[in-house]
Design an enzyme around this catalytic site. Structure first.
Site, PDB file in Angstrom:
ATOM      1  N   HIS A   1       4.956  56.669  16.147  1.00 52.11           N
ATOM      2  CA  HIS A   1       4.463  57.138  14.850  1.00 52.11           C
ATOM      3  C   HIS A   1       3.265  58.060  15.015  1.00 52.11           C
ATOM      4  CE1 HIS A   1       0.958  54.433  14.980  1.00 52.11           C
ATOM      5  NE2 HIS A   1       1.782  53.455  15.365  1.00 52.11           N
TER       6      HIS A   1
ATOM      7  N   CYS B   1       2.363  49.886  19.644  1.00 51.78           N
ATOM      8  CA  CYS B   1       3.091  51.058  19.153  1.00 51.78           C
ATOM      9  C   CYS B   1       2.720  52.290  19.984  1.00 51.78           C
ATOM     10  CB  CYS B   1       2.789  51.308  17.684  1.00 51.78           C
ATOM     11  SG  CYS B   1       3.599  50.146  16.565  1.00 51.78           S
TER      12      CYS B   1
END
Length: 265
Positions: free
Chosen positions: A225, A241
Site C-alpha cells: 500500500h 505490510c
C-alpha cells in the site's frame, strides 16, 4: 597767488569734513550679478532639467500606491527607515515580525528526503520468476516487478520492523483506491499500551496510513500500500505490510491485476 591756493585748499578741506566719503560709496548702485551658464549647467543636469528651463521646487507629496491583490500593499514610511539606519528611499523587503510568525505557523515542517536509490528504476533481472511476478526483498527493502527481456522495474519499499518480518508466497486478491483503514484489534491493543489510541476506522484520504492504493495479499492482513510518511521508504518500520510512496504504488497498481503472484523473501 599763494593766498589763492591757500583759500582753495581750505575750501576743499571744509567740504570733505561736511560730507565724509566711504569706500562703498563708489558702488552706491551695485552692478547686477551675472553667473556664467557654464557654471550652472552641471547643477541643472544633476537635477534632471534641461538647460535654460526654469526650476521650480515642487512640494513633496507621498502618493499611496493602488491596491494590488496578492501583493504586499504596505505603505513604506521612508522617514522611519532613515531613523532605523536605512538609506532614505530604500524599499522595505522584509515583512513585519508578526507576519513572519503567522507565516511560519502555517508552514509544515520539512521532512527528510528518501535516498535516491529507492526511486523507481529499471534494473537487470536474472532470477527464475516469470514476467508479471512481484518479488519483495525485505532485507534490502526493494520490490521488483519482473519484466520481459531480463529486466525488472524496481521500487523502494518500507518493510516490517524487527519482530514483524515475514516471508511467503501469495496472490493479489483485491485492489483498492484510497482504501479505508481498519486497524486489527491486536494493533489497537498494542498501540494503546504505548499510550497511542488508534481509531477503529479511518476513511481513505491523504492522511490515511494506507495511502492512495492497496493490493491485498491472499487472506492475510498484509497489503502492499501507499503511505502518508514517504520519508520512511527504505526502512524497516511497518507492522508487516509493504509500504510504498503514493506515486509508486499508483504506478504499480496500473501494471498488475488481481491474481498477480507475490513472493516475499
Amino acid at each position: 597767488m599763494n593766498k589763492s591756493f591757500a583759500l582753495a585748499g581750505a575750501a576743499l578741506i571744509a567740504a570733505l569734513a561736511a560730507s565724509p566719503v566711504h569706500a562703498q560709496d563708489r558702488y552706491a548702485q551695485r552692478p547686477p550679478l551675472v553667473v556664467s551658464p557654464d557654471l550652472t549647467a552641471p547643477w541643472v543636469l544633476q537635477l534632471g532639467q534641461a538647460p535654460g528651463r526654469q526650476l521650480a521646487r515642487q512640494p513633496r507629496v507621498a502618493q499611496r500606491p493602488a491596491y494590488q491583490p496578492g501583493r504586499d500593499n504596505t505603505v513604506v514610511d521612508h522617514n522611519a527607515l532613515r531613523v532605523m539606519g536605512q538609506p532614505r528611499g530604500r524599499q522595505a523587503t522584509q515583512p513585519a515580525p508578526d507576519r513572519q510568525i503567522r507565516t511560519a505557523a502555517i508552514q509544515r515542517p520539512v521532512q527528510p528526503q528518501i535516498n535516491p536509490i529507492y526511486l523507481p528504476q529499471t534494473v537487470a533481472y536474472d532470477g527464475p520468476e516469470k514476467p508479471g511476478t512481484i518479488v519483495i526483498d525485505t532485507t534490502k527493502n526493494f520490490l521488483y516487478l519482473v519484466e520481459a527481456g531480463g529486466q525488472a522495474r524496481r521500487y523502494g519499499v518500507g518493510t516490517g520492523k524487527p519482530g514483524f518480518e515475514w516471508s511467503g508466497t501469495h496472490k493479489v486478491t483485491q485492489k483498492r483506491e484510497w482504501p479505508d483503514w481498519r486497524p486489527p484489534a491486536e494493533m489497537i491493543a498494542r498501540e494503546k499500551a504505548k499510550g497511542r489510541h488508534l481509531p477503529v476506522h479511518m476513511a481513505g484520504g491523504p492522511e490515511n496510513p494506507l495511502g492512495a492504493r492497496a493490493l491485498y495479499l491472499g487472506s492475510t492482513l498484509y497489503r502492499i500500500h501507499g503511505t502518508n510518511q514517504p520519508w520512511t521508504i527504505g526502512q524497516a518500520v511497518s507492522s508487516g505490510c509493504i509500504r510504498m510512496r503514493n506515486e509508486d504504488v499508483m504506478d504499480l497498481y496500473e501494471r498488475v491485476g488481481v491474481g498477480t503472484r507475490v513472493i516475499v523473501i
